[in-house]
Write a protein that holds these residues in place. Structure first.
Motif, PDB file in Angstrom:
ATOM      1  N   ARG A   1       6.723   4.256  -0.405  1.00  0.00           N
ATOM      2  CA  ARG A   1       5.390   4.243  -0.972  1.00  0.00           C
ATOM      3  C   ARG A   1       4.351   5.187  -0.284  1.00  0.00           C
ATOM      4  O   ARG A   1       3.711   4.797   0.623  1.00  0.00           O
ATOM      5  CB  ARG A   1       4.631   2.747  -0.850  1.00  0.00           C
TER       6      ARG A   1
ATOM      7  N   LYS B   1       0.780  -1.026  -0.007  1.00  0.00           N
ATOM      8  CA  LYS B   1       0.030   0.087   0.157  1.00  0.00           C
ATOM      9  C   LYS B   1       0.926   1.338  -0.125  1.00  0.00           C
ATOM     10  O   LYS B   1       2.043   1.298   0.411  1.00  0.00           O
ATOM     11  CB  LYS B   1      -0.894  -0.264   1.203  1.00  0.00           C
ATOM     12  N   SER B   2       0.319   2.426  -0.493  1.00  0.00           N
ATOM     13  CA  SER B   2       0.752   3.850  -0.013  1.00  0.00           C
ATOM     14  C   SER B   2       0.024   4.400   1.088  1.00  0.00           C
ATOM     15  O   SER B   2      -1.006   4.078   1.293  1.00  0.00           O
ATOM     16  CB  SER B   2       0.586   4.559  -1.302  1.00  0.00           C
ATOM     17  N   TYR B   3       0.943   5.017   1.761  1.00  0.00           N
ATOM     18  CA  TYR B   3       0.554   5.581   2.985  1.00  0.00           C
ATOM     19  C   TYR B   3       0.458   7.150   3.155  1.00  0.00           C
ATOM     20  O   TYR B   3       1.593   7.941   2.560  1.00  0.00           O
ATOM     21  CB  TYR B   3       1.289   5.175   4.280  1.00  0.00           C
ATOM     22  N   PRO B   4      -0.365   7.885   3.845  1.00  0.00           N
ATOM     23  CA  PRO B   4      -0.317   9.268   4.223  1.00  0.00           C
ATOM     24  C   PRO B   4       1.190   9.569   4.883  1.00  0.00           C
ATOM     25  O   PRO B   4       1.755   8.709   5.471  1.00  0.00           O
ATOM     26  CB  PRO B   4      -1.442   9.563   5.193  1.00  0.00           C
TER      27      PRO B   4
ATOM     28  N   ASP C   1       1.884   8.461   0.027  1.00  0.00           N
ATOM     29  CA  ASP C   1       0.746   9.015  -0.813  1.00  0.00           C
ATOM     30  C   ASP C   1       0.818  10.602  -0.808  1.00  0.00           C
ATOM     31  O   ASP C   1       0.638  11.185   0.494  1.00  0.00           O
ATOM     32  CB  ASP C   1      -0.650   8.554  -0.120  1.00  0.00           C
TER      33      ASP C   1
ATOM     34  N   ARG D   1      -0.271  12.765  -1.976  1.00  0.00           N
ATOM     35  CA  ARG D   1      -1.657  13.503  -2.096  1.00  0.00           C
ATOM     36  C   ARG D   1      -2.198  13.812  -0.451  1.00  0.00           C
ATOM     37  O   ARG D   1      -3.327  14.456  -0.646  1.00  0.00           O
ATOM     38  CB  ARG D   1      -2.552  12.909  -3.150  1.00  0.00           C
ATOM     39  N   ARG D   2      -1.662  13.362   0.525  1.00  0.00           N
ATOM     40  CA  ARG D   2      -2.204  13.466   1.764  1.00  0.00           C
ATOM     41  C   ARG D   2      -1.048  13.695   2.500  1.00  0.00           C
ATOM     42  O   ARG D   2      -0.427  12.643   3.465  1.00  0.00           O
ATOM     43  CB  ARG D   2      -2.822  12.056   2.071  1.00  0.00           C
ATOM     44  N   LYS D   3      -0.491  14.804   2.544  1.00  0.00           N
ATOM     45  CA  LYS D   3       0.691  15.210   3.570  1.00  0.00           C
ATOM     46  C   LYS D   3       0.287  15.888   4.748  1.00  0.00           C
ATOM     47  O   LYS D   3      -0.748  16.916   4.429  1.00  0.00           O
ATOM     48  CB  LYS D   3       1.650  15.882   2.697  1.00  0.00           C
TER      49      LYS D   3
ATOM     50  N   LYS E   1      -9.328   4.075   4.245  1.00  0.00           N
ATOM     51  CA  LYS E   1      -9.613   3.238   2.946  1.00  0.00           C
ATOM     52  C   LYS E   1     -10.428   1.927   2.951  1.00  0.00           C
ATOM     53  O   LYS E   1     -10.057   1.104   4.142  1.00  0.00           O
ATOM     54  CB  LYS E   1      -8.367   3.321   1.994  1.00  0.00           C
TER      55      LYS E   1
END
Length: 301
Positions: free
Chosen positions: A160, A62-65, A162, A164-166, A301
């Motif tokens: 990995r 997965k990608s993570y915040p 994400d 877009r969620r920093k 998610k």
């Protein structure tokens, strides 16, 4: 022979103590953490980035915040532990935690005072904690560009993440850095957690920056969680001012938040929480916990 034996006993005892103390000095390493060196090209300084990966990172795919934490020497292990505990016991999403260290070779106060403040104070009596070097100030804009132009690409390339969620996390001077980013490049982060911002700095410079932003913009696209200790207020009998000695930090933060919301930016979301019975030193873990929940609890998610 008897005398030799008695003389050897203290020596053997000393050697045992040395062996024991050497063993006791073994370093404790945080699980699933890494340290990376990075050169700030424009600043011509070297930093380290501390990275804590979720327990399931290696297997999940997965990608993570990503949680970016200022003042990493103190805040990184704390943020890592709180994020892990909130996942295990409260169902919050797992995150990658990135700690932003002080510059290599600089004392902590020297580094953070320079990198996190938005201006050179018009009047000050600060002393340097680095002999032979005058105190430095006002490089938050340049340091913020280092984060977005050099740290972000490294994290995106190596993990990995994400992007877009920093999430940005700061406290005290670290929150001044967060406000600098908020009022200059608000989309740098999707969520800001700002604890006990030093709004008194440079006679209230950030109030001036906030009004200047409002004069030029119709929107401020950001999500912000403000937190502060209820004890961070002016002592009875003292007159409030925009100085460190006479600042009412609770009143300052309420005023700043009210000014932000008064402009009715369509895409700005703010929340302010005062934690009673907490002071400047004790409030940060609560600010971080509630600030994470405000963003990640509803983002699973």
């Amino acid at each position: 022979m008897k005398n030799i034996r008695w003389k050897l006993r203290p020596l053997l005892f000393a050697l045992c103590c040395l062996a024991g103390s050497a063993h006791a000095r073994e370093s404790y390493v945080l699980d699933n953490t890494e340290v990376r060196d990075i050169r700030a090209q424009a600043l011509k300084r070297d930093y380290q980035v501390y990275v804590a990966l979720p327990d399931a990172y290696r297997e999940s795919g997965k990608s993570y915040p990503v949680l970016f934490v200022a003042d990493a020497n103190y805040a990184f292990p704390l943020a890592r532990s709180i994020a892990s505990r909130l996942h295990k016991h409260a169902g919050m999403e797992q995150v990658i935690v990135v700690g932003l260290s002080y510059a290599k070779g600089d004392a902590p106060n020297f580094s953070r005072r320079r990198d996190y403040t938005p201006s050179v104070p018009r009047r000050h009596t600060y002393r340097s904690d680095m002999p032979g070097r005058a105190p430095a100030f006002g490089e938050a804009a340049a340091y913020g560009r280092f984060i977005t132009s050099e740290v972000f690409p490294m994290i995106a390339r190596e993990y990995r993440a994400d992007m877009r969620r920093k999430i940005f996390v700061g406290h005290s001077y670290g929150s001044l850095l967060g406000l600098q980013l908020l009022l200059s490049a608000p989309r740098s982060f999707e969520h800001y957690i700002l604890g006990s911002p030093s709004l008194w700095y440079d006679a209230g410079m950030m109030f001036e920056r906030e009004l200047a932003y409002a004069a030029r913009h119709k929107d401020l696209p950001a999500s912000v969680f403000f937190g502060i200790g209820g004890l961070e207020k002016l002592a009875p009998g003292k007159k409030r001012s925009r100085s460190e000695e006479d600042a009412d930090m609770v009143a300052d933060l309420r005023e700043f938040d009210a000014s932000l919301t008064s402009h009715r930016y369509p895409n700005l979301k703010t929340r302010l929480r005062v934690f009673e019975d907490e002071d400047h030193a004790s409030v940060f873990p609560l600010v971080l916990t509630h600030g994470l929940r405000a963003y990640l609890a509803s983002s699973r998610k």
